[in-house]
Design an enzyme around this catalytic site. Structure first.
Site, PDB file in Angstrom:
ATOM      1  N   GLY A   4      -7.706   0.689  -6.038  1.00 30.89           N
ATOM      2  CA  GLY A   4      -7.238   2.011  -6.422  1.00 30.89           C
ATOM      3  C   GLY A   4      -8.216   3.102  -6.047  1.00 30.89           C
ATOM      4  N   ALA A   5      -7.772   4.047  -5.206  1.00 32.49           N
ATOM      5  CA  ALA A   5      -8.610   5.161  -4.765  1.00 32.49           C
ATOM      6  C   ALA A   5      -8.118   6.479  -5.341  1.00 32.49           C
ATOM      7  CB  ALA A   5      -8.638   5.228  -3.234  1.00 32.49           C
TER       8      ALA A   5
ATOM      9  N   LYS B  17      -5.458  13.585 -11.898  1.00 40.27           N
ATOM     10  CA  LYS B  17      -6.890  13.877 -11.850  1.00 40.27           C
ATOM     11  C   LYS B  17      -7.326  14.512 -10.529  1.00 40.27           C
ATOM     12  CE  LYS B  17      -7.849  10.244 -15.182  1.00 40.27           C
ATOM     13  NZ  LYS B  17      -8.540   8.977 -15.470  1.00 40.27           N
TER      14      LYS B  17
END
Length: 289
Positions: free
Chosen positions: A149-150, A88
């Site tokens: 989560g980054a 993404k």
């Protein structure tokens, strides 16, 4: 909304149009890709709307993603691309234009071909997740949310939670550079409400979200220990397969309310329908066949 009538549509919707030379193509890119639910949801939508189109899963390794993406966008009968983990963030830089929401998240999960051949990127992970959270009765407004989560999904969810009024957002990711970049982007839009750390801050969290891949495989460790959560803390997971991740099982056993990953995608379907202009595409589609 498509989600609201999905069960009846699966029973009563028209059969898909046979694949032919005029079939329009959509692809969902990921690594892995076996777990993606988008084809089982969007292909029935195409049939329901009478659109001669098909969404196919495409397994792409990270080192091949840019080449595959550039090749796909040259296909004249490809109208849209969906992006799942871990691509993404990379897809953001390959789009010709992105929305403000995608820019804030630093990631895209959907791209459409414009009439002039350019590709526009959008990110629906965040609003899809928050819509699912709210529909389940867990409002983020005024709450402390801890997010693991980054990456692409985590970034989008972080932005959407702050936009929905989360009072405090504690981010956690072992990748210090990725974490710092996300905190900086969020600070530009929602100053003073986000902190980042290598280890999760769970003590007083009202909602905790796993936006990491941990839980997709049976031997994955838990992203955090539910034992550290205070009573009644909501535990959400973005992983869709398996539906009952080890984290959700452990949290439920301790009495915590849980939210499955499927909610994030289910609440994106209406957004995809608008973004890909499917209602417009469906006008007279069966007659043309």
């Amino acid at each position: 909304m498509f989600r609201e009538s999905r069960e009846s549509m699966e029973i009563n919707s028209p059969s898909p149009l046979p694949i032919s030379g005029s079939t329009r193509l959509y692809a969902v890119l990921g690594d892995p890709v076996a777990q993606v639910r988008a084809p089982s949801l969007l292909n029935p939508l195409f049939a329901h709307l009478g659109i001669n189109a098909v969404l196919l899963p495409v397994h792409v390794r990270p080192d091949s993603f840019a080449d595959v993406f550039r090749g796909l966008r040259r296909m004249e009968n490809l109208d849209g691309i969906l992006i799942t983990i871990p691509h993404k963030a990379a897809a953001l830089h390959l789009a010709d234009e992105v929305s403000p929401a995608a820019e804030a998240a630093g990631a895209v999960n959907a791209l459409r071909r414009e009439p002039d051949g350019r590709w526009t990127g959008e990110n629906f992970d965040g609003i899809g997740f928050v819509s699912g959270l709210v529909a389940a009765g867990h409002l983020p407004k005024g709450k402390h949310v801890a997010l693991m989560g980054a990456g692409g999904a985590g970034s989008a969810i972080a932005a959407a939670l702050l936009a929905a009024g989360a009072a405090r957002l504690s981010l956690c990711d072992p990748d210090a550079d990725k974490l710092e970049a996300l905190v900086a982007r969020l600070e530009r839009h929602w100053p003073g409400r986000t902190t980042g750390a290598a280890k999760p801050v769970l003590d007083d969290a009202d909602i905790v979200v796993n936006a990491t891949p941990l839980g997709m495989r049976a031997d994955d460790p838990l992203p955090f220990s539910p034992q550290a959560l205070r009573p009644h803390c909501v535990v959400a997971d973005v992983i869709m397969k398996p539906r009952e991740t080890a984290l959700l099982k452990a949290a439920a056993a301790l009495g915590h309310p849980i939210l499955h990953g499927a909610h994030m995608l289910d609440h994106q379907l209406g957004l995809y329908r608008t973004f890909f202009r499917l209602d417009k595409s469906s006008r007279g589609a069966r007659d043309r066949e």
